[in-house]
Design an enzyme around this catalytic site. Structure first.
Site, PDB file in Angstrom:
ATOM      1  N   GLU A 101     -53.107-107.301 -21.973  1.00  0.00           N
ATOM      2  CA  GLU A 101     -52.502-108.246 -21.025  1.00  0.00           C
ATOM      3  C   GLU A 101     -51.221-107.664 -20.447  1.00  0.00           C
ATOM      4  O   GLU A 101     -50.937-107.801 -19.249  1.00  0.00           O
ATOM      5  CB  GLU A 101     -52.196-109.580 -21.721  1.00  0.00           C
ATOM      6  CG  GLU A 101     -53.410-110.390 -22.103  1.00  0.00           C
ATOM      7  CD  GLU A 101     -53.035-111.687 -22.813  1.00  0.00           C
ATOM      8  OE1 GLU A 101     -51.861-112.113 -22.693  1.00  0.00           O
ATOM      9  OE2 GLU A 101     -53.898-112.268 -23.478  1.00  0.00           O
ATOM     10  N   HIS A 161     -55.843-114.831 -18.555  1.00  0.00           N
ATOM     11  CA  HIS A 161     -56.652-115.549 -19.548  1.00  0.00           C
ATOM     12  C   HIS A 161     -57.234-114.535 -20.526  1.00  0.00           C
ATOM     13  O   HIS A 161     -57.731-113.484 -20.105  1.00  0.00           O
ATOM     14  CB  HIS A 161     -57.778-116.316 -18.849  1.00  0.00           C
ATOM     15  CG  HIS A 161     -58.604-117.135 -19.780  1.00  0.00           C
ATOM     16  ND1 HIS A 161     -58.136-118.293 -20.358  1.00  0.00           N
ATOM     17  CD2 HIS A 161     -59.861-116.954 -20.261  1.00  0.00           C
ATOM     18  CE1 HIS A 161     -59.080-118.791 -21.156  1.00  0.00           C
ATOM     19  NE2 HIS A 161     -60.126-118.002 -21.108  1.00  0.00           N
ATOM     20  N   ASN A 216     -52.801-116.353 -12.827  1.00  0.00           N
ATOM     21  CA  ASN A 216     -52.829-116.691 -14.249  1.00  0.00           C
ATOM     22  C   ASN A 216     -53.492-115.534 -14.994  1.00  0.00           C
ATOM     23  O   ASN A 216     -54.255-114.754 -14.412  1.00  0.00           O
ATOM     24  CB  ASN A 216     -53.631-117.981 -14.475  1.00  0.00           C
ATOM     25  CG  ASN A 216     -53.630-118.405 -15.936  1.00  0.00           C
ATOM     26  OD1 ASN A 216     -52.588-118.403 -16.593  1.00  0.00           O
ATOM     27  ND2 ASN A 216     -54.796-118.755 -16.459  1.00  0.00           N
ATOM     28  N   ILE A 248     -52.094-128.117 -18.000  1.00  0.00           N
ATOM     29  CA  ILE A 248     -53.178-128.186 -17.024  1.00  0.00           C
ATOM     30  C   ILE A 248     -52.582-128.713 -15.729  1.00  0.00           C
ATOM     31  O   ILE A 248     -52.017-129.806 -15.686  1.00  0.00           O
ATOM     32  CB  ILE A 248     -54.318-129.081 -17.526  1.00  0.00           C
ATOM     33  CG1 ILE A 248     -54.958-128.470 -18.782  1.00  0.00           C
ATOM     34  CG2 ILE A 248     -55.373-129.264 -16.437  1.00  0.00           C
ATOM     35  CD1 ILE A 248     -56.029-129.337 -19.406  1.00  0.00           C
ATOM     36  N   LEU A 293     -60.517-125.270 -14.143  1.00  0.00           N
ATOM     37  CA  LEU A 293     -59.794-124.685 -15.276  1.00  0.00           C
ATOM     38  C   LEU A 293     -60.299-123.271 -15.541  1.00  0.00           C
ATOM     39  O   LEU A 293     -61.495-123.058 -15.729  1.00  0.00           O
ATOM     40  CB  LEU A 293     -59.974-125.549 -16.522  1.00  0.00           C
ATOM     41  CG  LEU A 293     -59.267-125.041 -17.787  1.00  0.00           C
ATOM     42  CD1 LEU A 293     -57.758-125.051 -17.593  1.00  0.00           C
ATOM     43  CD2 LEU A 293     -59.665-125.864 -19.001  1.00  0.00           C
ATOM     44  N   ASP A 294     -59.365-122.322 -15.569  1.00  0.00           N
ATOM     45  CA  ASP A 294     -59.687-120.910 -15.771  1.00  0.00           C
ATOM     46  C   ASP A 294     -60.721-120.413 -14.764  1.00  0.00           C
ATOM     47  O   ASP A 294     -61.495-119.495 -15.042  1.00  0.00           O
ATOM     48  CB  ASP A 294     -60.169-120.650 -17.213  1.00  0.00           C
ATOM     49  CG  ASP A 294     -59.091-120.959 -18.230  1.00  0.00           C
ATOM     50  OD1 ASP A 294     -57.904-120.744 -17.921  1.00  0.00           O
ATOM     51  OD2 ASP A 294     -59.425-121.436 -19.325  1.00  0.00           O
ATOM     52  N   MET A 325     -48.462-123.676 -20.858  1.00  0.00           N
ATOM     53  CA  MET A 325     -49.496-124.484 -21.511  1.00  0.00           C
ATOM     54  C   MET A 325     -49.589-125.886 -20.913  1.00  0.00           C
ATOM     55  O   MET A 325     -49.417-126.894 -21.603  1.00  0.00           O
ATOM     56  CB  MET A 325     -49.233-124.541 -23.016  1.00  0.00           C
ATOM     57  CG  MET A 325     -49.176-123.181 -23.680  1.00  0.00           C
ATOM     58  SD  MET A 325     -50.663-122.183 -23.386  1.00  0.00           S
ATOM     59  CE  MET A 325     -51.853-123.097 -24.367  1.00  0.00           C
ATOM     60  N   SER A 327     -58.361-111.272 -18.354  1.00  0.00           N
ATOM     61  CA  SER A 327     -58.560-111.341 -16.905  1.00  0.00           C
ATOM     62  C   SER A 327     -57.330-111.925 -16.230  1.00  0.00           C
ATOM     63  O   SER A 327     -56.785-112.933 -16.689  1.00  0.00           O
ATOM     64  CB  SER A 327     -59.764-112.243 -16.570  1.00  0.00           C
ATOM     65  OG  SER A 327     -60.927-111.891 -17.293  1.00  0.00           O
TER      66      SER A 327
END
Length: 215
Positions: free
Chosen positions: A175, A110, A108, A93, A145-146, A91, A137
């Protein structure tokens, strides 16, 4: 020793556990060489220790800023000489410098069908917007971001009686299926990032990546 993987976590580490299981039961040639958390109380650290995987904690609050923390984090990661860095509920950025340093070897997961619903509260937003489908994903990380090219998505139908909580539980289960799959593809040398996007078996993936629709 195959593909060396460092996993970054901040919490319970259920995706980490799925990756550990995949590596230890022979499904994947990947090997998790370290688990790093920015929180000392992250239960994922216990999961790693139970699996005999080295751990480290870097408390981001002990650093002057985001860049200082990311610089220290890179030093710890690089000491393990990983081929791949995996974000599993980390968690934070990340700074542009961090992302560039690991370009092409940073994944990553998401909880939405990117590019829809970047950011937080994805399940409630999917319901609020009346999405007929939802999912998760795996993507290569970019400075957005993402953002970054999508590798694989798991797709489910949104039921009429779904709540944000029920969707979260169903997506979480998916996931645990697609993250080990994407890591295995990378470890097998089948998945890579090029200037043209994500490639699987030398085939350029579509914007949504490979799509899996579990029965």
């Amino acid at each position: 020793m195959g593909c060396r993987v460092v996993v970054l976590i901040s919490g319970s580490g259920s995706n980490l556990q799925a990756l550990i299981d995949s590596c230890q039961n022979g499904e994947s040639p990947a090997s998790i060489c370290a688990v790093i958390s920015n929180r000392a109380d992250a239960y994922g650290l216990t999961r790693a220790k139970n699996a005999g995987i080295p751990t480290a904690v870097l408390d981001h609050k002990q650093y002057a800023g985001r860049e200082a923390f990311d610089d220290a984090l890179m030093q710890v990661i690089d000491s393990h000489q990983p081929d791949l860095v995996v974000l599993a509920g980390f968690m934070r950025i990340l700074t542009a410098g961090f992302v560039r340093h690991y370009q092409g070897r940073l994944l990553n997961i998401h909880p939405s069908l990117l590019p829809r619903h970047k950011g937080l509260h994805t399940h409630q937003r999917a319901l609020d917007e009346g999405d007929p489908e939802h999912g998760c994903s795996v993507h290569f990380v970019s400075e957005e971001l993402d953002g970054g090219p999508v590798v694989v998505q798991a797709v489910l139908r949104v039921a009429a009686d779904d709540t944000a909580q029920s969707l979260a539980e169903r997506v979480h289960h998916l996931e645990h299926q697609i993250y080990p799959l994407a890591v295995r593809w990378f470890a097998e040398g089948r998945l890579r990032l090029t200037t043209d996007g994500a490639m699987l078996d030398e085939r350029r993936l579509a914007n949504c990546g490979e799509q899996i629709r579990p029965a």
